[in-house]
Design a protein around this motif. Structure first.
Motif, mmCIF file in Angstrom:
data_model
loop_
_atom_site.group_PDB
_atom_site.id
_atom_site.type_symbol
_atom_site.label_atom_id
_atom_site.label_comp_id
_atom_site.label_asym_id
_atom_site.label_seq_id
_atom_site.Cartn_x
_atom_site.Cartn_y
_atom_site.Cartn_z
ATOM 1 N N SER A 270 51.214 70.941 28.352
ATOM 2 C CA SER A 270 50.941 70.000 29.070
ATOM 3 C C SER A 270 49.841 69.643 29.332
ATOM 4 O O SER A 270 49.338 68.250 29.274
ATOM 5 N N GLY A 271 48.801 70.471 29.413
ATOM 6 C CA GLY A 271 47.340 70.315 29.493
ATOM 7 C C GLY A 271 46.792 69.393 28.343
ATOM 8 O O GLY A 271 46.078 68.457 28.517
ATOM 9 N N ARG A 272 47.412 70.003 27.353
ATOM 10 C CA ARG A 272 46.703 69.074 25.995
ATOM 11 C C ARG A 272 47.205 67.721 26.077
ATOM 12 O O ARG A 272 46.534 66.923 25.513
ATOM 13 N N LEU A 273 48.484 67.619 26.218
ATOM 14 C CA LEU A 273 48.998 66.250 26.688
ATOM 15 C C LEU A 273 47.974 65.251 27.360
ATOM 16 O O LEU A 273 48.097 64.105 27.132
ATOM 17 N N VAL A 274 47.738 65.813 28.500
ATOM 18 C CA VAL A 274 46.973 65.236 29.388
ATOM 19 C C VAL A 274 45.496 64.678 28.552
ATOM 20 O O VAL A 274 45.150 63.632 28.915
ATOM 21 N N THR A 275 44.970 65.699 28.118
ATOM 22 C CA THR A 275 43.859 65.334 27.348
ATOM 23 C C THR A 275 44.076 64.367 26.266
ATOM 24 O O THR A 275 43.093 63.498 26.181
ATOM 25 N N GLY B 154 38.166 61.145 16.354
ATOM 26 C CA GLY B 154 39.145 59.941 16.710
ATOM 27 C C GLY B 154 40.382 59.856 15.604
ATOM 28 O O GLY B 154 41.607 59.614 16.161
ATOM 29 N N LYS B 155 40.130 59.962 14.561
ATOM 30 C CA LYS B 155 41.107 60.243 13.409
ATOM 31 C C LYS B 155 42.142 61.218 13.700
ATOM 32 O O LYS B 155 43.455 60.925 13.653
ATOM 33 N N GLU B 156 41.697 62.267 14.325
ATOM 34 C CA GLU B 156 42.592 63.458 14.323
ATOM 35 C C GLU B 156 43.665 63.237 15.512
ATOM 36 O O GLU B 156 44.689 63.394 15.674
ATOM 37 N N ALA B 157 42.642 62.366 16.583
ATOM 38 C CA ALA B 157 43.562 61.985 17.811
ATOM 39 C C ALA B 157 44.597 61.188 17.537
ATOM 40 O O ALA B 157 45.745 61.031 17.905
ATOM 41 N N TRP B 158 44.379 60.180 16.703
ATOM 42 C CA TRP B 158 45.300 59.151 16.150
ATOM 43 C C TRP B 158 46.541 59.855 15.649
ATOM 44 O O TRP B 158 47.589 59.501 15.942
ATOM 45 N N THR B 159 46.248 60.847 14.792
ATOM 46 C CA THR B 159 47.325 61.667 14.152
ATOM 47 C C THR B 159 48.204 62.091 15.351
ATOM 48 O O THR B 159 49.697 62.228 15.452
ATOM 49 N N ALA B 160 47.777 62.913 16.159
ATOM 50 C CA ALA B 160 48.368 63.483 17.246
ATOM 51 C C ALA B 160 49.111 62.530 18.193
ATOM 52 O O ALA B 160 50.083 62.542 18.473
ATOM 53 N N ILE B 161 48.415 61.289 18.409
ATOM 54 C CA ILE B 161 48.971 60.097 19.160
ATOM 55 C C ILE B 161 50.293 59.870 18.413
ATOM 56 O O ILE B 161 51.311 59.620 19.136
ATOM 57 N N ARG B 162 50.185 59.567 17.144
ATOM 58 C CA ARG B 162 51.488 59.288 16.338
ATOM 59 C C ARG B 162 52.562 60.226 16.553
ATOM 60 O O ARG B 162 53.605 59.798 16.574
ATOM 61 N N GLU B 163 52.021 61.838 16.492
ATOM 62 C CA GLU B 163 53.289 62.614 16.445
ATOM 63 C C GLU B 163 53.992 62.539 17.737
ATOM 64 O O GLU B 163 55.167 62.485 17.798
ATOM 65 N N VAL B 164 53.168 62.318 18.747
ATOM 66 C CA VAL B 164 54.186 62.105 20.069
ATOM 67 C C VAL B 164 55.025 61.098 20.330
ATOM 68 O O VAL B 164 55.955 60.891 20.605
ATOM 69 N N THR C 259 47.836 64.325 35.342
ATOM 70 C CA THR C 259 48.285 65.894 35.606
ATOM 71 C C THR C 259 49.469 66.031 36.571
ATOM 72 O O THR C 259 50.422 66.743 36.224
ATOM 73 N N ASP C 260 49.313 65.265 37.763
ATOM 74 C CA ASP C 260 50.586 65.298 38.386
ATOM 75 C C ASP C 260 51.827 64.787 38.010
ATOM 76 O O ASP C 260 52.886 65.276 37.987
ATOM 77 N N GLY C 261 51.585 63.901 37.008
ATOM 78 C CA GLY C 261 52.764 63.305 36.189
ATOM 79 C C GLY C 261 53.464 64.233 35.254
ATOM 80 O O GLY C 261 54.393 64.127 35.181
ATOM 81 N N ILE C 262 52.559 64.599 34.506
ATOM 82 C CA ILE C 262 53.010 65.447 33.423
ATOM 83 C C ILE C 262 53.641 66.594 33.677
ATOM 84 O O ILE C 262 54.531 67.518 33.543
ATOM 85 N N PHE C 263 52.640 67.534 34.914
ATOM 86 C CA PHE C 263 52.969 69.132 35.127
ATOM 87 C C PHE C 263 54.198 68.745 36.015
ATOM 88 O O PHE C 263 55.005 69.449 36.219
ATOM 89 N N GLY C 264 54.319 67.780 36.628
ATOM 90 C CA GLY C 264 55.276 67.563 37.817
ATOM 91 C C GLY C 264 56.541 66.430 37.517
ATOM 92 O O GLY C 264 57.248 65.984 38.197
ATOM 93 N N MET C 265 56.605 66.505 36.041
ATOM 94 C CA MET C 265 57.379 65.750 35.310
ATOM 95 C C MET C 265 58.951 65.535 35.915
ATOM 96 O O MET C 265 59.684 64.715 36.262
ATOM 97 N N THR D 168 46.154 62.017 26.130
ATOM 98 C CA THR D 168 46.439 60.609 26.617
ATOM 99 C C THR D 168 44.955 59.943 27.250
ATOM 100 O O THR D 168 44.907 58.801 26.885
ATOM 101 N N LEU D 169 44.367 60.756 27.781
ATOM 102 C CA LEU D 169 42.890 60.249 28.406
ATOM 103 C C LEU D 169 41.856 60.301 27.091
ATOM 104 O O LEU D 169 41.332 59.160 26.937
ATOM 105 N N ASP D 170 41.348 61.269 27.190
ATOM 106 C CA ASP D 170 40.016 61.597 26.283
ATOM 107 C C ASP D 170 40.443 61.128 24.703
ATOM 108 O O ASP D 170 39.870 60.455 24.114
ATOM 109 N N GLY D 171 41.676 61.762 24.167
ATOM 110 C CA GLY D 171 42.182 61.575 22.815
ATOM 111 C C GLY D 171 42.346 59.971 22.562
ATOM 112 O O GLY D 171 41.807 59.304 21.525
ATOM 113 N N VAL D 172 42.858 59.076 23.494
ATOM 114 C CA VAL D 172 42.856 57.848 23.156
ATOM 115 C C VAL D 172 41.415 57.075 23.294
ATOM 116 O O VAL D 172 41.229 56.395 22.461
#
Lengths: 589, 604
Positions: free
Chosen positions: B109-114, B299-309, A207-213, B116-120
């Motif tokens: 940003s919040g979605r990306l954090v989730t 998990g499949k949906e997460a995979w699509t989102a990951i590839r998008e990023v 969170t620190d990384g992405i919000f404070g990018m 990267t951690l839970d999605g993966v």
């Protein structure tokens, strides 16, 4: 799983189960029946072919087992299908009750929750927690109950034939399929805690990384962040890996022990048959039934391993419930002795008077507000300014009756607000900083102000709030769904929609809580002129962060650290206060 | 199986090993069935326990071998999936940094954090299940079928013909459920989200005095949601019902067939028992596939989102971190750069080129709208404080992002001292920069570490000095842990004005010579705004400042002003020049000077 429960909060699991005992029982029994059908299919099949191997004279001799095999093969899937429907229906019913319960807990503390957790994320989280709890029923309690039923039924069936062997099997299965998983769960709790800790650290770092990018990029420390993060996530993965490995080990062990149980069952059946207790056809039948029943038992062990997964959700819900007890609703000593039933109070002009109002937050030493005296005559306009933390929001909550002053009195039309029991009776409408638009149509959102308003009234309110131009550009007009329009509504438009609501609500006193913050000056000016024109004649208390429009206020009040530090009309303050002149200059270029 | 998975590094060797284990598993299942059948037959014919010892031991050995193969498959697939997950996670973090803060903010940003951690993690489960289930379904099923044919052709035929029927119904019913769900998607979504929606809007309901009666609405909608869900589930469960139904029914038919042929003497008991034991195992892989299929959809949906990023434009091999090495050499270069860093590197290169040049910058936004178009401008060396004004949506923040090098314009170029903003020049430029956004981010760390973020080596004295310069000395003195008080997530909450001051102190300690400020005071109350403005003006001395705002009072302090309108540069000049021009700036000023129209003659 619920060790520490305040006696004022009841649990989130069992009480809800008790609300639907029959449905729950039906679901568990259907689960048992499905496994029984699978077992019976194998049992009768085994019997059938053993019997056939004895070459009976006539096919009719095995007619009954043939019919049974077909019936069980047919019914297993059907029963399983019904079981899933019943269990999901029950759980959804429970969920529906839980939502109402959570709503009732949160509703009284809504405003305080908002100040405590600015984002409102907590609320989203709680809604998700409820969704999580459905898995407690579907993946934990129901399968576990079914497994216990199978276990009981199986042991009793064996006991009818051979008590000693039944006891042996009871111990064997009970130990390996129930005790061992529980023990493993207990042993692995350290691992679970560390895995969770690693995960929340990773969350915080990322969170620190992405919000404070931008700061990471500019400081040139991006590489070091990425390095750290990849170490952190490796640690998190390692903790996860150990946990998974230990689960797989247990599952392997359980599976191996099923093999042992099948051997025991077969040998026992052979012994029984040799001693003449039952015919030899049962040997194959007993060996085969083991496959179906023991597999179902092993699944129970797997569910036990998941028992702690939902702890956080339950804890969060309990925490909110307890906070609800700690911040009780303001007490309304007795039914308000207002003439009439109060709801019928005319929307005619009423003013607002604060006499020596003081308030401090529970457990705090310092006064949040001290000796506030303020007279807002009916139909007049008062602006309230002050830094963040000066006490503006608290004052607003006091006026709305959400909080009760420790000293002093707030009254409107001669009645203290704390005596007005229901929201309906209070003569206030509020326009706040970020009005929420619900996921329904525009007219649905506006009609929230007064549910029984006619379409014509809704349209009128929208026009008065200056939404006419916007409506003309929307193909569906007032029937446009707000979310489908997405972020198309700008901050100014959202405020106008909220204003239309307030107009429809038609209360004599309107509290404006920084409705224009973050808007650019032109939008702000346009919104303010619409707002003041539409709300003409009503009593206004306007919390604002800068000085646009002050010329039109009957009174301007500055709060600082809980006290009124400057007060007067625009002209007075311009004449007398150097500080006011300097502040005013900021807005006048 | 999803073809895109095949591009993951290491999937082929992993699948090879898992495939071998599938074969081993199949052989063990056959062995287990044959040996148990033998033992039971012996016992049935009155054999003693000693006689059946050998087949029973064989049975146990085969049984253990089978489950060991399953366990090894999990370990192997698990290791592969975990490794892939870790690389993906690092790769995701890297790509996010490459794409910059502007992209992160737009995607959420919040979605990306989730993600990267839970999605993966979800993807990892999907990956390991898919790999195991597909090989099992191909190999175990085939081998068991061969074994059944070898024992009894008639049973083999029943099993063979059931399989396509079963899969056909599974797919067909799954498809029907999907179509049904899609058809009601919108209304379903509204019902599903209703509770969250109500909770989030609870404060608004409260203000409207409607919050109490809403408990009833919550219950009503909840019940409607249940009815709608059950309607869908009735169809959705049919697809797994089909798997269950046809497989058990098929086993039943095999059993009856065997019984009849035993009577007629067409087959021996031992072979018949073995077939009966093998039949359910034959269907097991496809049934497991069916039940895991639905569980792993997210998990499949997460995979699509990951590839998008991560971006599909890159070669598949790029998923796997070559960048670790890059990162290190990057850091190396930056260390080398530090000694020759000076407060104002732009001033040194006193060439004839303008200090900063923008040529025909174009940035497009979502839905084909352009956020910046055709921005051409240049700044001389004496333009030290630049104001960027415009209404909301005029493109101020986008322009700041372009200036900071966080956003690559689709066309056009930024030149600093004659050099295009790329590579080393960009890195150097960014080392001079400090960006202070509208709501500065505070790291979950102490005040001191927040302030010395750009200069981790800075001493406590330097930090204190900077805090005093931005007017936070008093606040810090009041805190129990002083500059070591934790702020940010989980720490002490600071007000908007205080957060801004922390960000300013950060820029001071970092000795940044160019400051980019985005709406520094618009959302603050007027008293805080005035104080902060006074503090800031002092700090602006000796620095270059780009200040984007719609608060026009700042403009008198600026050397040069860019006026943005609808993504275009409408005007540029000094405050006086622009006022004289009677253009956009002038009209904005006039609008701001006007009193708010209240139309209220009858008010007083």
């Amino acid at each position: 799983m619920r060790k520490t429960i305040d006696n004022r909060t009841k649990g989130w699991i069992l009480p809800h189960l008790r609300e639907h005992p029959w449905r729950f029982l039906a679901a568990s029994l259907a689960g048992l029946l499905a496994v029984a059908c699978a077992g019976a299919l194998l049992f009768t099949s085994g019997y059938l072919i053993s019997r056939s191997a004895l070459r009976p004279e006539n096919v009719l001799m095995v007619y009954v087992p043939i019919v049974l095999v077909r019936a069980f093969g047919f019914s297993k899937a059907v029963v399983q299908y019904l079981e899933r429907l019943v269990s999901h229906d029950t759980v959804l019913r429970i969920l529906s009750r839980m939502r109402v319960r959570l709503y009732r807990i949160i509703e009284p503390q809504a405003l305080q929750l908002h100040t405590r957790h600015r984002t409102g994320d907590l609320l989203g989280l709680l809604a998700e927690d409820i969704e999580q709890l459905q898995n407690v029923f579907l993946r934990l309690i129901l399968p576990a109950t079914t497994a216990v039923l199978i276990y009981g039924a199986g042991i009793i069936a064996l006991g009818l034939m051979d008590v000693r062997f039944a006891l042996w099997m009871a111990l064997y299965c009970g130990f390996w399929f129930f005790t061992v998983p529980v023990f493993a769960l207990f042993v692995s709790r350290r691992m679970r805690i560390s895995s969770k800790a690693q995960r929340s650290l990773a969350y915080r770092e990322l969170t620190d990384g992405i919000f404070g990018m931008s700061d990471w990029l500019l400081s040139g420390r991006m590489a070091s962040f990425l390095g750290d993060f990849s170490k952190r996530q490796a640690k998190m993965a390692e903790a996860d890996r150990r946990l998974r490995r230990s689960e797989w080990r247990i599952q392997w062990l359980t599976q191996c022990l099923i093999g042992g149980a099948i051997v025991l069952l077969t040998l026992w059946a052979a012994g029984q048959s040799a001693s003449g207790a039952f015919p030899p056809e049962w040997i194959a039948a007993c060996a085969l039934i083991g496959f179906a029943l023991l597999d179902a038992l092993a699944k129970a062990g797997e569910t036990v391993m998941r028992a702690t997964d939902y702890r956080d959700s339950v804890r969060r819900l309990q925490a909110v419930e307890q906070a609800g007890h700690q911040h009780p609703e303001p007490e309304h000593p007795e039914p308000a002795p207002v003439s009439g039933d109060g709801a019928a109070q005319p929307a005619a002009a009423s003013g607002l008077r604060l006499i020596n109002v003081s308030y401090r937050h529970p457990g705090s030493e310092a006064w949040t507000l001290e000796d506030i005296n303020l007279e807002v005559p009916a139909g007049s306009r008062v602006a309230l300014l002050g830094r963040s933390g000066a006490g503006k929001t608290t004052l607003l909550h006091l006026i709305q009756g959400e909080l009760t002053p420790d000293r002093g009195l707030i009254e409107t039309g001669g009645t203290p607000v704390s005596r007005m029991r229901s929201d309906q009776m209070r003569p206030f409408a509020v326009l706040n900083q970020q009005p929420y638009l619900f996921d329904t149509t525009l007219s649905g959102n506006i009609r929230l102000g007064r549910p029984d308003a006619t379409d014509e009234e809704v349209r009128e309110a929208a026009e008065m709030a200056g939404l006419g131009g916007l409506l003309a550009t929307l193909p569906d007009g007032l029937d446009t769904r707000v979310r489908e329009a997405g972020e198309r509504f700008s901050g100014g438009e959202r405020q106008r929609i909220a204003l239309a609501r307030v107009l429809l609500q038609d209360r004599p006193i309107v509290l404006l809580d920084e409705p224009t913050v973050g808007l650019d000056p032109l939008t702000e000016r346009a919104l303010l002129s619409t707002m003041f024109a539409a709300l003409r004649g009503r009593t206004l208390l306007w919390i604002t962060h800068h000085l646009i429009g002050m010329e039109h206020m009957d009174q301007i009040v500055f709060l600082d650290r809980g006290r009124i530090v400057m007060q007067g009309t625009h002209q007075q303050l311009m004449r007398e206060q150097e500080r006011y002149r300097r502040l005013y200059a900021l807005d006048r270029i | 199986m999803d073809k895109t998975l095949l591009s993951l590094r290491g999937i082929r060797p992993a699948m090879l090993v898992i495939g071998m284990l599938s074969l081993l598993q199949a052989l063990a299942i056959i062995g287990q069935a044959l040996s148990l059948a033998e033992a039971v037959t012996l016992l049935f014919q009155g054999g003693t326990a000693a006689e059946v010892l050998r087949p029973l031991i064989t049975f146990v050995a085969a049984w253990v071998a089978r489950h060991t193969a399953v366990w090894s498959q999990r370990l192997c697939a698990g290791r592969f999936a975990e490794r892939t997950g870790e690389t993906l996670r690092s790769k995701l973090a890297e790509r996010l940094f490459e794409r910059g803060p502007a992209h992160a903010a737009r995607t959420g940003s919040g979605r990306l954090v989730t993600l990267t951690l839970d999605g993966v993690d979800r993807f990892r489960s999907y990956l390991e299940l898919t790999v195991i289930r597909t090989t099992d379904m191909a190999l175990v099923t085939a081998l068991l079928l061969i074994a059944v044919y070898a024992l009894d052709v008639a049973s083999g035929l029943i099993l063979t013909f059931t399989m396509p029927v079963l899969i056909g119904f599974f797919v067909l019913l799954g498809y029907a459920a999907r179509r049904m769900a899609d058809r009601q998607y919108r209304s379903f979504q509204v019902l599903a989200q209703h509770f969250t929606d109500v909770l989030r809007g609870l404060a608004t309901l409260k203000f409207l005095g409607r919050s109490r009666d809403y408990a009833g609405v919550v219950e009503q909608v909840s019940d409607r949601y249940r009815t709608a869900t059950m309607r869908t589930l009735r169809v959705a469960f049919l697809s797994s019902f089909a798997l269950d139904f046809f497989s058990t029914l098929s086993v039943a038919f095999v059993a009856v067939g065997l019984g009849l042929r035993l009577i007629s003497g067409g087959i021996g008991l031992e072979a018949a028992l073995a077939v009966l034991l093998l039949a359910p195992e034959y269907f097991l892989p496809v049934r497991l596939f069916g039940s895991d299929y639905h569980a792993s959809l997210d998990g499949k949906e997460a995979w699509t989102a990951i590839r998008e990023v991560i971006g599909e434009t890159r070669a598949p091999d790029a998923f796997v971190g070559t960048s670790q090495a890059d990162g290190r050499s990057d850091a190396g270069r930056q260390v080398e750069d530090v000694p020759d860093r000076q407060p104002d590197h732009a001033a040194r290169s006193a060439t004839s080129a303008p200090w900063l040049e923008l040529s025909d910058i174009h940035v497009s936004g979502e839905g084909g709208m352009s956020r910046l178009s055709g921005i051409t401008a240049s700044l001389g060396h004496d333009h030290r404080k630049i104001g960027i004004v415009g209404m909301s949506g005029a493109g101020k923040t986008t322009l700041l992002n372009v200036l900071g090098g966080f956003l690559e314009p689709e066309s056009g170029q930024v030149r600093i001292a004659g050099l295009p903003l790329a590579g080393d020049a960009k890195r150097k430029w960014q080392q001079e920069l400090s960006l202070i956004p509208q709501r500065p981010y505070l790291f979950a760390a102490s005040i001191a570490d927040n302030v010395r973020f750009y200069e981790p080596e800075a001493s406590d004295e330097q930090v204190l000095q900077a805090l005093a310069d931005v007017g936070l000395a008093e606040l810090v003195a009041r805190l129990p842990h002083g500059i070591h008080e934790r702020i940010g997530d989980g720490g002490r909450a600071l007000s908007g004005g205080q957060a801004h001051r922390i960000a300013l102190a950060r820029a001071l300690v970092g000795r940044r010579s160019v400051w980019l400020l985005d709406e520094p005071t618009a959302h603050l109350d007027v008293e805080t705004e005035l104080e902060l403005k006074e503090t800031m003006l002092k700090l602006f001395e000796g620095r270059r400042v780009f200040l984007a705002t719609h608060r026009l009072h700042w403009m008198k302090e600026m050397d040069w002003i860019w006026v943005l309108k609808d993504g275009r540069l409408a005007e540029a000049g000094t405050h006086e020049q622009l006022l004289a021009r009677q253009g956009v700036y002038r009209s904005m000023m006039e609008a701001a000077m006007e009193e708010v129209e209240l139309g209220e003659e009858d008010h007083r």
